[in-house]
Scaffold this motif. Structure first.
Motif, short mmCIF file in Angstrom:
data_model
loop_
_atom_site.label_atom_id
_atom_site.label_comp_id
_atom_site.label_asym_id
_atom_site.label_seq_id
_atom_site.Cartn_x
_atom_site.Cartn_y
_atom_site.Cartn_z
N LYS A 233 0.85 -1.19 0.00
CA LYS A 233 0.00 0.00 0.00
C LYS A 233 0.89 1.25 0.00
O LYS A 233 0.81 2.10 0.88
CB LYS A 233 -0.92 -0.02 1.22
CG LYS A 233 -1.90 -1.17 1.21
CD LYS A 233 -2.77 -1.16 2.46
CE LYS A 233 -3.74 -2.33 2.48
NZ LYS A 233 -4.56 -2.36 3.71
N LEU B 49 0.02 5.04 0.34
CA LEU B 49 -0.13 5.68 1.65
C LEU B 49 1.05 6.60 1.95
O LEU B 49 0.89 7.65 2.58
CB LEU B 49 -0.26 4.63 2.75
CG LEU B 49 -1.54 3.77 2.74
CD1 LEU B 49 -1.49 2.72 3.83
CD2 LEU B 49 -2.78 4.65 2.88
N TYR C 162 0.53 9.74 0.03
CA TYR C 162 -0.57 10.50 0.62
C TYR C 162 -0.12 11.21 1.90
O TYR C 162 -0.47 12.37 2.15
CB TYR C 162 -1.75 9.57 0.90
CG TYR C 162 -3.04 10.28 1.25
CD1 TYR C 162 -3.35 11.53 0.70
CD2 TYR C 162 -3.94 9.72 2.14
CE1 TYR C 162 -4.52 12.18 1.02
CE2 TYR C 162 -5.13 10.37 2.47
CZ TYR C 162 -5.41 11.60 1.92
OH TYR C 162 -6.57 12.25 2.23
N ILE D 87 -3.36 7.29 9.15
CA ILE D 87 -2.69 6.50 8.10
C ILE D 87 -1.38 5.90 8.61
O ILE D 87 -1.10 4.72 8.41
CB ILE D 87 -2.40 7.38 6.86
CG1 ILE D 87 -3.71 7.88 6.25
CG2 ILE D 87 -1.61 6.59 5.80
CD1 ILE D 87 -3.51 9.00 5.25
#
Length: 410
Positions: free
Chosen positions: A25, A28, A31, A95
């Motif tokens: 992922k 992430l 982000y 996150i």
């Protein structure tokens, strides 16, 4: 928990490390950096607003209504920007707590690496499973545990209970003589404790939750043991801290029970002696090797066949950067059983726990935390029974005779 400033400076290294762990992922990371950049822009506006608010506050007099109104307008803008900063911080936190620790360089992506292997031959040929030995010599019963609580629970009794108690005493005494301070701790902890050591959010559903009070039964003694030191700033001269405890451990491990999982191999409740060390960032590798050698000495003392495995990236625990598993051989089941994991969690837990130290030159740094089972009792018992069995008796390891006052179980 990784630090955002570290992610900003080491994006490539982080991506390589996460791929090694089979964590894909990676969006992430981008982000987080996007939100962090956005937060810094708003922070820059905040600084300007604060400057002008202070500037106009000094100019305001009774009749200067325009300046007063403008100052009020700036304060409203300040509140709005503070709200956005808080919202971004919360999103980053939401996150970043889902991202695991980065593995050490020597950790491989897929291959388990056997570092050490010690074999002992017991010439008795007709070896049976430890659960059959437990029934034969009246030592324990998972059937009685199931009647009381359900599958995955066990009852030790008679010399089985004595063997467990003797192992706990032996492990604690060896730990204390090696410089570990003993603690007796709560078995129920709050959400901050399981967050601090990284069980939340990663292993939230493997733990028993007391919903009414939002408390958790501990999955390992590591949780309360490390949380003793949260929000502490040590002097560098005080490290490493070495601590040990004996606890029962509680794990749901739903879906892991079936016809192939029998006896003491996997239980919802089991007893374990734990060790931890809190170290400086430069000395944590020395602490890790110290702990590995300590566990090795315990297994040698029990005269058990065992091996040490360096876990590959995909098998590392969420908080660990480096883990060595210790496995004992079960001749009845003809397989290796994990009895200890020694892990270096670097500053991953310390960042959550605000666990720091002051260096000799006055700088504040995050500590490194390490943990290890010393040892998990049920599988050690199964290994002792299966490796030391003969037709009509089981030999007690020499180091346990002084605790049990017998040298054989008949």
């Amino acid at each position: 928990m990784l630090k955002v400033s570290f992610i900003e400076k080491n994006k490539k290294i982080i991506i390589i490390g996460l791929i090694k762990r089979n964590f894909y992922k990676l969006y992430l990371i981008n982000y987080i950096l996007f939100l962090y950049k956005k937060k810094k822009k708003i922070k820059s506006k905040l600084d300007n607003l604060i400057y002008y608010i202070k500037f106009f506050s000094k100019k305001i007099k009774k009749n200067e209504e325009i300046i007063r109104n403008y100052s009020s307008f700036l304060k409203e803008k300040l509140k709005i920007n503070l709200f956005f900063i808080k919202k971004i911080k919360n999103k980053i936190f939401e996150i970043i707590i889902k991202i695991p620790n980065l593995p050490f360089e020597e950790v491989q992506k897929k291959v388990l690496y056997i570092l050490y292997k010690r074999e002992i031959i017991n010439n008795y040929k007709n070896k049976i499973y430890h659960w059959e030995l437990g029934e034969k010599f009246k030592l324990f019963s998972t059937k009685k545990g199931a009647i009381i609580s359900g599958n995955g629970f066990n009852v030790f009794f008679n010399k089985g209970a004595l063997l467990q108690r003797s192992l706990i005493q032996f492990f604690l005494e060896k730990n204390i003589s090696s410089g570990y301070m003993e603690y007796i701790l709560p078995y129920i902890v709050n959400i901050n404790s399981v967050y601090g050591t990284g069980q939340i959010p990663d292993k939230k559903y493997q733990m028993y939750n007391i919903n009414y009070d939002n408390l958790y039964l501990i999955p390992t003694g590591e949780v309360p043991l490390i949380n003793i030191f949260q929000k502490t700033i040590f002097k560098e001269s005080e490290l490493p801290i070495k601590a040990t405890t004996y606890t029962s451990c509680f794990r749901r491990e739903s879906g892991s029970y079936g016809s192939k999982v029998r006896g003491l191999n996997r239980l919802h409740q089991f007893d374990k002696v734990e060790i931890i060390q809190i170290s400086t960032c430069k000395d944590s590798y020395l602490s890790f090797n110290d702990m590995v050698n300590h566990i090795k000495s315990l297994l040698r003392s029990l005269n058990l066949p065992f091996r040490i495995i360096r876990l590959c990236g995909k098998d590392l625990g969420f908080t660990s950067a480096l883990t060595y598993d210790f496995e004992v051989y079960s001749p009845g089941q003809k397989k290796w059983l994990e009895v200890s994991s020694v892990s270096n969690c670097t500053n991953f837990q310390s960042n959550r726990l605000k666990l720091r130290y002051r260096t000799f030159d006055g700088k504040i740094k995050l500590c490194h935390t390490l943990n290890g089972s010393s040892l998990a009792i049920p599988r050690i018992i199964s290994a002792i029974l299966e490796n030391n069995q003969y037709k009509n008796y089981i030999i007690i390891p020499k180091v346990l005779i002084k605790y049990m006052k017998i040298d054989k179980i008949f």
